[in-house]
Design a protein around this motif. Structure first.
Motif, PDB file in Angstrom:
ATOM      1  N   SER A 116       0.868  -1.170   0.000  1.00 28.44           N
ATOM      2  CA  SER A 116       0.000   0.000   0.000  1.00 28.44           C
ATOM      3  C   SER A 116       0.905   1.220   0.000  1.00 28.44           C
ATOM      4  CB  SER A 116      -0.914   0.004   1.229  1.00 28.44           C
ATOM      5  OG  SER A 116      -0.147   0.188   2.409  1.00 28.44           O
ATOM      6  N   GLU A 117       0.315   2.396   0.048  1.00 26.39           N
ATOM      7  CA  GLU A 117       1.135   3.601   0.055  1.00 26.39           C
ATOM      8  C   GLU A 117       2.026   3.673   1.283  1.00 26.39           C
ATOM      9  OE1 GLU A 117      -1.291   7.019  -0.312  1.00 26.39           O
ATOM     10  OE2 GLU A 117      -1.910   6.588  -2.380  1.00 26.39           O
ATOM     11  N   ARG A 118       1.675   2.906   2.335  1.00 25.42           N
ATOM     12  CA  ARG A 118       2.387   3.044   3.605  1.00 25.42           C
ATOM     13  C   ARG A 118       3.043   1.761   4.096  1.00 25.42           C
ATOM     14  NH1 ARG A 118      -1.615   5.716   7.763  1.00 25.42           N
ATOM     15  NH2 ARG A 118      -2.940   4.013   7.054  1.00 25.42           N
ATOM     16  N   LEU A 119       3.057   0.696   3.283  1.00 27.24           N
ATOM     17  CA  LEU A 119       3.647  -0.570   3.720  1.00 27.24           C
ATOM     18  C   LEU A 119       4.513  -1.146   2.610  1.00 27.24           C
ATOM     19  CD1 LEU A 119       3.819  -2.801   5.902  1.00 27.24           C
ATOM     20  CD2 LEU A 119       1.881  -3.914   4.761  1.00 27.24           C
ATOM     21  N   LEU A 120       5.784  -1.397   2.936  1.00 22.61           N
ATOM     22  CA  LEU A 120       6.746  -1.956   1.981  1.00 22.61           C
ATOM     23  C   LEU A 120       7.254  -3.292   2.496  1.00 22.61           C
ATOM     24  CD1 LEU A 120       8.494  -1.510  -0.601  1.00 22.61           C
ATOM     25  CD2 LEU A 120      10.231  -0.500   0.904  1.00 22.61           C
ATOM     26  N   VAL A 121       7.230  -4.308   1.635  1.00 17.84           N
ATOM     27  CA  VAL A 121       7.729  -5.647   1.969  1.00 17.84           C
ATOM     28  C   VAL A 121       8.952  -5.932   1.100  1.00 17.84           C
ATOM     29  CG1 VAL A 121       7.204  -8.115   1.978  1.00 17.84           C
ATOM     30  CG2 VAL A 121       5.441  -6.463   2.651  1.00 17.84           C
ATOM     31  N   ASN A 122      10.019  -6.471   1.712  1.00 17.73           N
ATOM     32  CA  ASN A 122      11.264  -6.785   1.002  1.00 17.73           C
ATOM     33  C   ASN A 122      11.660  -8.230   1.255  1.00 17.73           C
ATOM     34  OD1 ASN A 122      12.431  -3.908   0.209  1.00 17.73           O
ATOM     35  ND2 ASN A 122      11.669  -3.757   2.292  1.00 17.73           N
ATOM     36  N   THR A 123      12.221  -8.862   0.245  1.00 18.12           N
ATOM     37  CA  THR A 123      12.848 -10.172   0.419  1.00 18.12           C
ATOM     38  C   THR A 123      14.165 -10.163  -0.354  1.00 18.12           C
ATOM     39  OG1 THR A 123      11.759 -11.148  -1.511  1.00 18.12           O
ATOM     40  CG2 THR A 123      10.627 -11.355   0.608  1.00 18.12           C
ATOM     41  N   ALA A 124      15.106 -10.966   0.093  1.00 18.32           N
ATOM     42  CA  ALA A 124      16.391 -11.056  -0.605  1.00 18.32           C
ATOM     43  C   ALA A 124      17.046 -12.392  -0.303  1.00 18.32           C
ATOM     44  CB  ALA A 124      17.319  -9.912  -0.198  1.00 18.32           C
ATOM     45  N   GLU A 138      16.549 -13.136   3.588  1.00 17.51           N
ATOM     46  CA  GLU A 138      15.972 -12.113   4.452  1.00 17.51           C
ATOM     47  C   GLU A 138      14.555 -11.783   3.993  1.00 17.51           C
ATOM     48  OE1 GLU A 138      20.104  -9.540   5.196  1.00 17.51           O
ATOM     49  OE2 GLU A 138      18.429  -8.698   4.054  1.00 17.51           O
ATOM     50  N   ILE A 139      13.733 -11.400   4.948  1.00 17.46           N
ATOM     51  CA  ILE A 139      12.409 -10.876   4.634  1.00 17.46           C
ATOM     52  C   ILE A 139      12.081  -9.796   5.654  1.00 17.46           C
ATOM     53  CG2 ILE A 139      11.227 -12.662   5.992  1.00 17.46           C
ATOM     54  CD1 ILE A 139       8.943 -12.470   3.872  1.00 17.46           C
ATOM     55  N   SER A 140      11.432  -8.720   5.205  1.00 17.98           N
ATOM     56  CA  SER A 140      11.095  -7.628   6.117  1.00 17.98           C
ATOM     57  C   SER A 140       9.836  -6.931   5.647  1.00 17.98           C
ATOM     58  CB  SER A 140      12.249  -6.624   6.212  1.00 17.98           C
ATOM     59  OG  SER A 140      12.443  -5.966   4.970  1.00 17.98           O
ATOM     60  N   ALA A 141       9.185  -6.249   6.581  1.00 18.53           N
ATOM     61  CA  ALA A 141       8.015  -5.430   6.276  1.00 18.53           C
ATOM     62  C   ALA A 141       8.076  -4.196   7.161  1.00 18.53           C
ATOM     63  CB  ALA A 141       6.723  -6.205   6.519  1.00 18.53           C
ATOM     64  N   SER A 173      11.527  -7.944  10.683  1.00 19.83           N
ATOM     65  CA  SER A 173      12.457  -8.595   9.758  1.00 19.83           C
ATOM     66  C   SER A 173      12.899  -9.924  10.330  1.00 19.83           C
ATOM     67  CB  SER A 173      13.689  -7.708   9.493  1.00 19.83           C
ATOM     68  OG  SER A 173      14.400  -7.462  10.698  1.00 19.83           O
ATOM     69  N   ALA A 174      13.363 -10.793   9.434  1.00 11.46           N
ATOM     70  CA  ALA A 174      13.902 -12.097   9.830  1.00 11.46           C
ATOM     71  C   ALA A 174      14.995 -12.481   8.844  1.00 11.46           C
ATOM     72  CB  ALA A 174      12.810 -13.166   9.858  1.00 11.46           C
ATOM     73  N   MET A 175      15.984 -13.233   9.325  1.00 17.61           N
ATOM     74  CA  MET A 175      17.067 -13.668   8.451  1.00 17.61           C
ATOM     75  C   MET A 175      17.481 -15.092   8.794  1.00 17.61           C
ATOM     76  SD  MET A 175      20.929 -12.115   7.808  1.00 17.61           S
ATOM     77  CE  MET A 175      21.576 -12.595   9.420  1.00 17.61           C
ATOM     78  N   TYR A 176      17.715 -15.867   7.740  1.00 20.56           N
ATOM     79  CA  TYR A 176      18.382 -17.164   7.846  1.00 20.56           C
ATOM     80  C   TYR A 176      19.784 -17.002   7.268  1.00 20.56           C
ATOM     81  CZ  TYR A 176      20.004 -21.818   6.668  1.00 20.56           C
ATOM     82  OH  TYR A 176      20.781 -22.944   6.550  1.00 20.56           O
ATOM     83  N   LEU A 177      20.793 -17.506   7.976  1.00 23.89           N
ATOM     84  CA  LEU A 177      22.188 -17.336   7.549  1.00 23.89           C
ATOM     85  C   LEU A 177      22.959 -18.632   7.728  1.00 23.89           C
ATOM     86  CD1 LEU A 177      24.571 -15.416   6.727  1.00 23.89           C
ATOM     87  CD2 LEU A 177      24.919 -15.028   9.174  1.00 23.89           C
ATOM     88  N   HIS A 178      23.630 -19.040   6.662  1.00 25.08           N
ATOM     89  CA  HIS A 178      24.585 -20.146   6.742  1.00 25.08           C
ATOM     90  C   HIS A 178      25.968 -19.559   6.457  1.00 25.08           C
ATOM     91  CE1 HIS A 178      26.300 -24.178   6.481  1.00 25.08           C
ATOM     92  NE2 HIS A 178      26.931 -23.772   5.389  1.00 25.08           N
ATOM     93  N   ALA A 179      26.768 -19.398   7.497  1.00 21.49           N
ATOM     94  CA  ALA A 179      28.093 -18.790   7.374  1.00 21.49           C
ATOM     95  C   ALA A 179      29.150 -19.842   7.691  1.00 21.49           C
ATOM     96  CB  ALA A 179      28.228 -17.611   8.334  1.00 21.49           C
ATOM     97  N   GLU A 180      30.210 -19.882   6.849  1.00 20.95           N
ATOM     98  CA  GLU A 180      31.206 -20.953   7.013  1.00 20.95           C
ATOM     99  C   GLU A 180      32.569 -20.501   6.504  1.00 20.95           C
ATOM    100  OE1 GLU A 180      31.908 -25.619   5.594  1.00 20.95           O
ATOM    101  OE2 GLU A 180      30.224 -24.447   4.823  1.00 20.95           O
ATOM    102  N   TYR A 181      33.606 -20.882   7.257  1.00 26.43           N
ATOM    103  CA  TYR A 181      34.981 -20.781   6.756  1.00 26.43           C
ATOM    104  C   TYR A 181      35.224 -22.000   5.870  1.00 26.43           C
ATOM    105  CZ  TYR A 181      35.910 -17.311  10.436  1.00 26.43           C
ATOM    106  OH  TYR A 181      35.901 -16.199  11.240  1.00 26.43           O
ATOM    107  N   GLU A 182      35.112 -21.835   4.562  1.00 23.15           N
ATOM    108  CA  GLU A 182      35.238 -22.990   3.670  1.00 23.15           C
ATOM    109  C   GLU A 182      36.684 -23.427   3.508  1.00 23.15           C
ATOM    110  OE1 GLU A 182      33.335 -23.099  -0.046  1.00 23.15           O
ATOM    111  OE2 GLU A 182      31.344 -22.685   0.740  1.00 23.15           O
TER     112      GLU A 182
END
Length: 696
Positions: A514-522, A559-562, A575-584
């Protein structure tokens, strides 16, 4: 702390607020506009339409091929935030690190942000080795992923851009005071308006005294004493030429708390509410920023922006410096190694940006050509004392006779760098846009000269006017401290060392519901490569090791946010985030997860307006289980913190008055925040804060 006192106080406060609200409804709504005025913003400002730091211009977020979060002033005010950490809690992609020595450390998408290159203030690189004076900020922008193309050397996780309050034309004069159950206080003046015709100002004054809930072994309370003064003056020479000049000064003195100690099970070894440092340990910081900005508009299509900032950061740190002994058990003796140290940082930055809009070949181009520079100086004096062995329960040792002035040697580090960059946002049609850019960067530093050339490209597709799907590729770099491998017994002795580099692929979508609500995902994939890896050579008759720049660290996530208004009365930032971080590929931590990089994290802050005068807030902040060390031997448990608040506004003798009651950690949850095995931050228990604000 006695929780029943907090809950009784909150209950009485909410009853009083509700009663007052009912009385207000029975009377008149003539002061409804003043409810908005006292907050300095419309509640629609939960959502911000652009981020100046993301593309160094006010391009709408729907036309920005990058994940960006903007935390506006209204949310900072509702949360009674006093530190940058309290603000950044609102973005799940940021995780807290250690808060030892009265400063804050953060990671973005699992990568720690450097004090020298991870933070911006109004687009300038900003030295951030201290708690930021957020009372001067109008919003905080979190720019995700490598951002070296516009700002030079920076970490892969992104940047935090702090946008300061600007002078106002309309008169502004607000006084506020807040306190908590520990006796902490903060008094603030925020003023602005017109001095003479075409000249406006903005001034902020803050006096804060903090009493912490962790005490020293001798029973003394840890305290903090902070003063902030800020002045920004803006003059309009004409409709086309605007110049502003500013100055701010922060004095911040606090007792030291280098954090608690953890055993192998992730449990606090020492007393939870007792500080291992001695009561005479302190840090005393003075920070000054002075600078000016110029904006000139050649016409409606072209303008130039020029800025200069000089930051002086002086700090005395008188340390007791406790050491965490191996196998320590509560009550055991431990050593402290006191010293008195003086640090002097000088950070000079400048930039010039040329913006233009042209139509060429049927394509609209939004152009940026620019250059920026940084001149860095650091000097240190230090005097060290003898080791002190201390057993908890004994009398605290007296403060040793140490003075950094006795050091007749000055340790100095200097370097400078500059970069030139360009960016072009091309609008091909109503549905398609392409953003391209590049940077050349040069660092001059003894033993660490460095040159880098970086690209950036993004493609945006707009299936409708209110939505965007994008993909981007960006790179970053961090120069190394030595230009060659200097071990003569290494097979690659003399090999030039390149900067550590990073690259990111990001696929995202933005939807203006809407004019006042923004949703993002990445969805993102970041690779950091180029760290040094040394391997032993067992059978080589000449060399003992071979060192290569083959280290690889990968962070993948979602990531997802509103953010904005769900209804006319309900506003959220979540907002919420899932992260898989690793020293490969890593010499020491292969296959491990970086410290303080949770797999899951989430945040929620919301506001519900019961009436025009009474509103309620609720917040939830979640950090998943995290390792306390890169070796992954100690894990900190996940936690969820719940905050609540209420705001009531009224009119007293023609003045808008606002009352705010907040409770952080409502359920008094025990948790460990950022930091490692020898410097972990103990989460604060239930804390009630009350504020009164008057707008004249």
């Amino acid at each position: 702390m006695q929780l029943n006192r907090i809950f009784v106080g909150v209950s009485l406060g909410l009853v009083a607020l509700s009663s007052a609200a009912n009385e207000s409804e029975a009377n008149t709504n003539a002061n409804a506009m003043e409810v908005i005025t006292i907050n300095g913003a419309s509640f629609d400002d939960y959502q911000v339409q652009d981020a100046s730091g993301a593309m160094r211009s006010n391009i709408p977020l729907l036309e920005t091929a990058q994940s960006v979060t903007v935390i506006p002033e209204i949310i900072m005010a509702e949360q009674l935030a006093t530190t940058l950490g309290e603000v950044l809690n609102n973005d799940a992609s940021l995780s807290p690190g250690s808060t030892q020595r009265n400063r804050e450390v953060f990671s973005s998408r699992g990568f720690e942000l450097s004090s020298s290159t991870g933070y911006l203030r109004d687009g300038h690189q900003h030295w951030s080795h201290y708690q930021q004076p957020i009372e001067t900020l109008s919003r905080v922008e979190v720019i995700k992923g490598p951002s070296s193309i516009l700002y030079g050397q920076s970490a892969p996780g992104g940047l935090v851009n702090m946008v300061t309050k600007k002078p106002t034309v309309a008169p502004l004069f607000e006084l506020s005071a807040d306190t908590d159950q520990f006796g902490s206080t903060r008094f603030m003046l925020d003023a602005g308006g017109e001095i003479v015709e075409d000249t406006n100002y903005r001034a902020v004054l803050v006096k804060q005294d903090v009493n912490f809930d962790r005490d020293y072994y001798n029973g003394e309370t840890r305290e903090r004493d902070r003063f902030l003064g800020s002045l920004n003056i803006e003059h309009h020479f004409s409709d086309d030429l605007v110049v502003n000049a500013y100055y701010d000064r922060t004095n911040d003195k606090a007792g030291l708390d280098t954090g608690a100690w953890l055993d192998d099970n992730g449990d606090v070894v020492s007393e939870k509410h007792t500080i291992n440092d001695f009561s005479w340990a302190f840090t005393d910081i003075t920070v000054e920023n002075i600078g000016a900005n110029l904006s000139y508009f050649f016409n409606s299509q072209w303008d130039v922006q020029v800025g200069y900032n000089e930051q002086t950061f002086e700090r005395e740190r008188f340390e007791s410096s406790p050491s965490y002994p191996s196998g320590y058990v509560a009550g055991d003796s431990y050593d402290s190694n006191p010293y008195d140290r003086f640090d002097d940082w000088q950070f000079k930055t400048a930039y010039v940006d040329l913006h233009g809009q042209v139509n060429f070949g049927g394509i609209e181009h939004n152009l940026l050509f620019g250059a920026n520079s940084l001149d860095y100086y650091y000097g240190q004096l230090i005097e060290r004392g003898d080791t002190i062995t201390y057993t908890p329960g004994d009398t605290e040792p007296s403060r040793p006779e140490l003075d950094y002035h006795n050091d007749d040697t000055l340790s100095v580090t200097k370097y400078d760098y500059y970069g030139v960059y360009f960016q072009d946002l091309m609008t091909l049609s109503e549905h398609w846009q392409v953003a391209v850019g590049g940077r050349y960067d040069k660092q001059n530093r003894s033993g660490a000269d460095n040159e880098s050339v970086l690209p950036k490209v993004g493609v945006l597709y707009h299936p409708a006017e209110n939505s965007t799907i994008y993909v981007n590729y960006s790179e970053g770099f961090e120069p190394q401290s030595s230009e060659t491998i200097d071990d003569e017994l290494d097979q690659n002795y003399g090999m030039e060392i390149d900067a550590v580099t990073s690259k990111q692929w990001e696929l995202g979508a933005k939807w203006q519901v809407s004019e006042r609500l923004l949703v993002n995902t990445a969805v993102f994939n970041i690779e950091k490569s180029g760290t040094l890896i040394s391997e032993q050579l067992d059978d080589d008759p000449v060399y003992e090791t071979v060192t290569t720049q083959s280290g690889l660290q990968t962070h993948k996530g979602f990531e997802i946010s509103a953010q904005g208004a769900v209804t006319d009365k309900w506003f959220v930032m979540t907002s919420a985030m899932y992260l898989h971080a690793e020293y490969e590929v890593d010499e020491s931590y292969q296959g491990n997860t970086p410290a303080d990089a949770p797999k899951w994290s989430a945040s929620l802050w919301s506001r519900y307006e019961l009436t025009d005068k009474l509103a309620l807030n609720a917040g939830l902040f979640y950090q998943g289980a995290r390792f306390a060390d890169n070796a992954n031997t100690v894990e900190k448990d996940a936690y969820t913190r719940v905050d609540v608040g209420a705001t009531y506004t009224t009119d007293v003798m023609g003045k808008a008055v606002g009352l705010r009651l907040n409770i952080e950690n409502l359920f008094d949850t025990d948790y460990l925040a950022g930091g490692g095995t020898n410097n972990v931050t103990i989460g604060d228990g239930a804390t009630a804060r009350l504020q009164m604000k008057v707008a004249f």
